[in-house]
Design an enzyme around this catalytic site. Structure first.
Site, PDB file in Angstrom:
ATOM      1  N   ASP A  31       0.829  -1.210   0.000  1.00 47.91           N
ATOM      2  CA  ASP A  31       0.000   0.000   0.000  1.00 47.91           C
ATOM      3  C   ASP A  31       0.867   1.266   0.000  1.00 47.91           C
ATOM      4  O   ASP A  31       2.081   1.213   0.263  1.00 47.91           O
ATOM      5  CB  ASP A  31      -0.916  -0.028   1.233  1.00 47.91           C
ATOM      6  CG  ASP A  31      -2.262   0.620   0.972  1.00 47.91           C
ATOM      7  OD1 ASP A  31      -2.349   1.474   0.076  1.00 47.91           O
ATOM      8  OD2 ASP A  31      -3.231   0.276   1.678  1.00 47.91           O
ATOM      9  N   ASP A  43     -10.738   2.130  -3.230  1.00 51.24           N
ATOM     10  CA  ASP A  43     -11.262   1.803  -1.897  1.00 51.24           C
ATOM     11  C   ASP A  43     -12.788   1.797  -1.908  1.00 51.24           C
ATOM     12  O   ASP A  43     -13.415   1.359  -0.947  1.00 51.24           O
ATOM     13  CB  ASP A  43     -10.765   2.826  -0.864  1.00 51.24           C
ATOM     14  CG  ASP A  43      -9.376   2.484  -0.357  1.00 51.24           C
ATOM     15  OD1 ASP A  43      -8.886   1.373  -0.646  1.00 51.24           O
ATOM     16  OD2 ASP A  43      -8.763   3.328   0.336  1.00 51.24           O
TER      17      ASP A  43
HETATM   18  C1  GLA Z   1      -5.748   1.788   2.157  1.00 53.80           C
HETATM   19  C2  GLA Z   1      -6.139   0.619   1.290  1.00 53.80           C
HETATM   20  C3  GLA Z   1      -7.223  -0.183   1.982  1.00 53.80           C
HETATM   21  C4  GLA Z   1      -6.704  -0.661   3.313  1.00 53.80           C
HETATM   22  C5  GLA Z   1      -6.240   0.507   4.149  1.00 53.80           C
HETATM   23  C6  GLA Z   1      -5.532   0.040   5.409  1.00 53.80           C
HETATM   24  O1  GLA Z   1      -6.767   2.708   2.266  1.00 53.80           O
HETATM   25  O2  GLA Z   1      -6.559   1.050   0.025  1.00 53.80           O
HETATM   26  O3  GLA Z   1      -7.624  -1.267   1.181  1.00 53.80           O
HETATM   27  O4  GLA Z   1      -5.649  -1.564   3.108  1.00 53.80           O
HETATM   28  O5  GLA Z   1      -5.333   1.349   3.444  1.00 53.80           O
HETATM   29  O6  GLA Z   1      -5.089   1.074   6.202  1.00 53.80           O
END
Ligand code: GLA
Length: 742
Positions: free
Chosen positions: A475, A545
């Site tokens: 990420d 997301d």
């Molecule tokens: C980001 C990712 C999510 C999740 C969060 C965790 O927003 O896109 O899918 O993994 O971080 O903090």
């Protein structure tokens, strides 16, 4: 030195092959590349500039392509240098348009004019060397045309053989020139939770800039374009398209000059750019891929999808048919957020296994003092309160349940509340003495620094050595701010724009080399880092997301213009959805996600036996058709864009033996019936057996019919009826069908 190995034209003779599919005509000094249904030609004009001559449908083998000849001037205001479509035009000689290359010499001179010097075959293509008319600055242009798709990869190496430094202020990977005409530009923009919006607009005089200044690819815009000529639509008409392989700040400029010529120039973003090349040093640009299709935007994206699968994605040495479909995953994020622990994750793992999931992924929260997003990033040790015996008991449990194990990491970031930051406050991107902006309570580590690069590689390597991990969700949850690299001399600090991304690629590459079985997802708060650069090292991406299944239809539609469904992860999550509170059925959610590489991200511990059974059945169905959906040819039959009441996609396997159709209703109004779906891409002679995976079929629909029937007559999903067993009406309805060759 390479560029002094000037290839004597005479050694090639007339029209000698430089490389498979590439011919050099020594008499005319033209280079011709053929691949798929495409021909690309450029040559050396009478001034010695490298000039584009042709890019379009494949020409006859014996066709005589004229030599390059510079364009005339337009009165005394637009001179020939400006009007001539050069392959890689430098800023000098009075250029008024977007340059591919611009630099400043040590003495203040900023005039640069590149002329052809030599060319030679390279390992997988060929190189053309250009040189400034005065200074010892060389530019080697790299060309490689893929035989199947006709997709051309282009990049440049800029070399300073002067005795003093030069500063590169702008460096494109390539510039593409299109035949003079009228075009519609397609490009993808977005924001967090709203990525992959397809924009379509007429190209007019002036420049349309698509870019990221954010240090990474960004949600804001994606480095892809497609230019449609005239009356192009989804399945017919000419399209020129391209995608830039760079995960740092980038820019693509689509420019129509005063004489209506259209050029697309893309590479490093020149904003705040300044790369000092010391004597003898060189700078390599990213790769810009370009292609042509006469089969509309659909044809263009099918070429790109195939190319990504065969030429970009890791494991690409395997035959295409062997690229594994993605495992169906469960991810803990929306179920447990940061509250992960041994017991809770084991309980979820049992539920996931019962659904038929292949891979269990534990998301954020397992490391350091990570209770929420205020602390822990940078401290990549297992949190002992949550996992008293390390990760092994959970991983063993996941294995016993027949799944493999994946883990979330965010390697390039640090929270100020972390041991790492307390020990190395100088490791973050910053301008000394100025505030350091935090976003999500975190800062960006300066990965350009060798010590930071080694730290990141070191902890990831250790994590993978010590634990049986099959997959990393990588990420990256903020953009850059204050991108200073204060350890370098002031004039050199802007190297960060290149070295950061290069080091990211180095770490990914090295990890894959050391741990060849480990797979990686590129995530950046959703789809903030999706491009052909990162996809060389990662197996899948997280598009957004926003997992609302209705929003995802439009996002997935946009995404697939540039990227293959193979890498498009799609999770089934809760209803009502956390983001927009929309309630949808589990079937709708499943079918929306089954259009890509499927995952489950809901709190499955709450699911009823009926819900569990439904998902288990659909995962079973999905596995049977997954390769067709994710690696086949995609036809976007009805777009969900612009508030469409209906939408539908169809995928056809490479050998045309199977096809899968998805159909969705937003909200039917006034009883309108779903349009008959005329299928595409089937073998007209073959007989196909139809089966509904989920959903109705109109009365009288044949069970078996020819490809010609399904394409000509089409697939009728619904009768005009109020009887819900045979009609396909309502809000947020979904259905799916498969056709198998008999
Ligand atoms: C980001 C990712 C999510 C999740 C969060 C965790 O927003 O896109 O899918 O993994 O971080 O903090």
């Amino acid at each position: 030195m390479r560029h002094f190995l000037v290839v004597l034209i005479t050694t090639f003779g007339l029209c000698a092959p430089l490389h498979a599919g590439t011919h050099y005509d020594a008499a005319k000094q033209t280079f011709r590349l053929d691949g798929g249904n495409v021909t690309y030609v450029f040559g050396v004009n009478e001034r010695g500039e490298l000039q584009q001559i042709y890019w379009g449908p494949r020409l006859g083998e014996k066709d005589e392509v004229p030599a390059a000849k510079s364009m005339q001037e337009w009165a005394s205001f637009d001179d020939s240098y400006n009007n001539t479509p050069q392959e890689y035009v430098s800023w000098g000689a009075g250029l008024n348009y977007e340059p591919a290359l611009k630099m400043t010499f040590a003495d203040g001179n900023r005039d640069l004019v590149l002329h052809y010097v030599s060319h030679k075959a390279s390992d997988d293509g060929f190189d053309v060397v250009l040189k400034d008319v005065k200074a010892a600055v060389y530019v080697t242009l790299h060309y490689k045309m893929e035989a199947g798709s006709g997709i051309l990869s282009r990049s440049a190496t800029i070399e300073n053989s002067e005795k003093q430094n030069v500063t590169v202020e702008q460096a494109a990977a390539a510039a593409w020139s299109l035949p003079r005409g009228h075009y519609t530009l397609n490009y993808l923009t977005g924001r967090w939770a709203g990525e992959w919006t397809l924009n379509q607009e007429a190209v007019r005089q002036g420049a349309r800039v698509i870019e990221s200044r954010r240090g990474s690819t960004s949600h804001q815009a994606n480095p892809w374009f497609a230019l449609q000529a005239g009356e192009t639509n989804e399945e017919s008409g000419e399209v020129w398209f391209g995608a830039l392989a760079w995960s740092g700040s980038w820019r693509i400029t689509v420019e129509q000059d005063t004489l209506d010529t259209v050029r697309v120039t893309g590479g490093f973003n020149p904003f705040d750019f300044g790369y000092v090349l010391h004597a003898g040093e060189s700078l390599e640009t990213p790769v810009f891929y370009g292609g042509y299709s006469k089969d509309g935007l659909g044809g263009a994206s099918r070429l790109l999808h195939r190319y990504e699968i065969s030429n970009i994605l890791p494991h690409r040495t395997e035959p295409v048919a062997k690229l594994k479909p993605r495992p169906v995953i469960f991810n803990s994020w929306e179920a447990t957020q940061f509250n992960v622990d041994d017991e809770g994750q084991m309980a979820l793992a049992e539920k996931a296994a019962a659904l038929g999931v292949d891979r269990f992924v534990m998301d954020d929260g397992w490391f350091g003092q990570r209770k929420d997003d205020h602390a822990g990033l940078g401290d990549w040790y297992v949190n002992a309160q949550k996992f008293p015996h390390g990760l092994k008991p959970l991983i063993d449990k996941v294995h016993t349940l027949g799944m493999d194990f994946g883990l979330w990491v965010e390697p390039e970031m640090v929270n100020p509340d972390s041991d790492l930051y307390r020990a190395h406050p100088d490791w973050v991107l910053n301008f000394p003495g100025r505030d350091r902006t935090e976003q999500r309570n975190q800062m960006v580590l300066n990965l350009a620094r060798p010590d930071v690069r080694d730290y990141v590689l070191g902890f990831l390597d250790k994590l993978l050595n010590e634990n049986d991990i099959a997959f990393l969700k990588w990420d990256y949850n903020r953009n850059w701010s204050e991108p200073g690299w204060d350890q370098l001399p002031a004039a050199e600090q802007k190297r960060v724009y290149v070295e950061f991304t290069r080091n990211l690629y180095y770490i990914l590459d090295e990890l894959r080399r050391r741990h060849p079985k480990v797979e990686i997802e590129s995530c950046s708060g959703g789809g903030g880092r999706v491009d052909l650069g990162i996809l060389r090292y990662t197996d899948e991406v997280w598009p957004s997301d926003n997992t609302d299944p209705f929003d995802r239809l439009t996002q997935q539609d946009g995404f697939t213009y540039a990227y293959t469904p193979q890498v498009m992860m799609a999770w089934v999550t809760e209803s009502p959805h956390w983001f927009n509170h929309r309630a949808t059925s589990l079937t709708y959610r499943m079918l929306s996600s089954m259009q890509g590489s499927l995952g489950i991200g809901a709190n499955i511990s709450k699911w009823t036996p009926e819900e569990t059974a439904l998902v288990k059945r659909l995962i079973g169905e999905y596995h049977q058709v997954q390769a067709t959906i994710t690696q086949g040819d995609l036809y976007r039959l009805i777009s969900p864009r612009n508030g469409s009441e209906f939408s539908a996609t169809q995928s056809v396997s490479g050998d045309k033996s199977q096809s899968v159709v998805f159909a969705f209703i937003h909200s039917t109004q006034e009883g309108r019936v779903f349009p008959r779906l005329k299928l595409e891409g089937l073998d007209p002679q073959a007989m196909y057996k139809l089966r509904a995976i989920e959903g109705p079929l109109a009365h009288g629909t044949p069970e078996v019919a020819s490809g010609a029937w399904w394409m000509g007559h089409g697939l009728e999903l619904s009768d005009i009826s109020y009887d819900s067993t045979v009609s396909f009406h309502g809000d947020f309805q979904a259905s799916a069908y498969r056709l198998d060759k008999q």
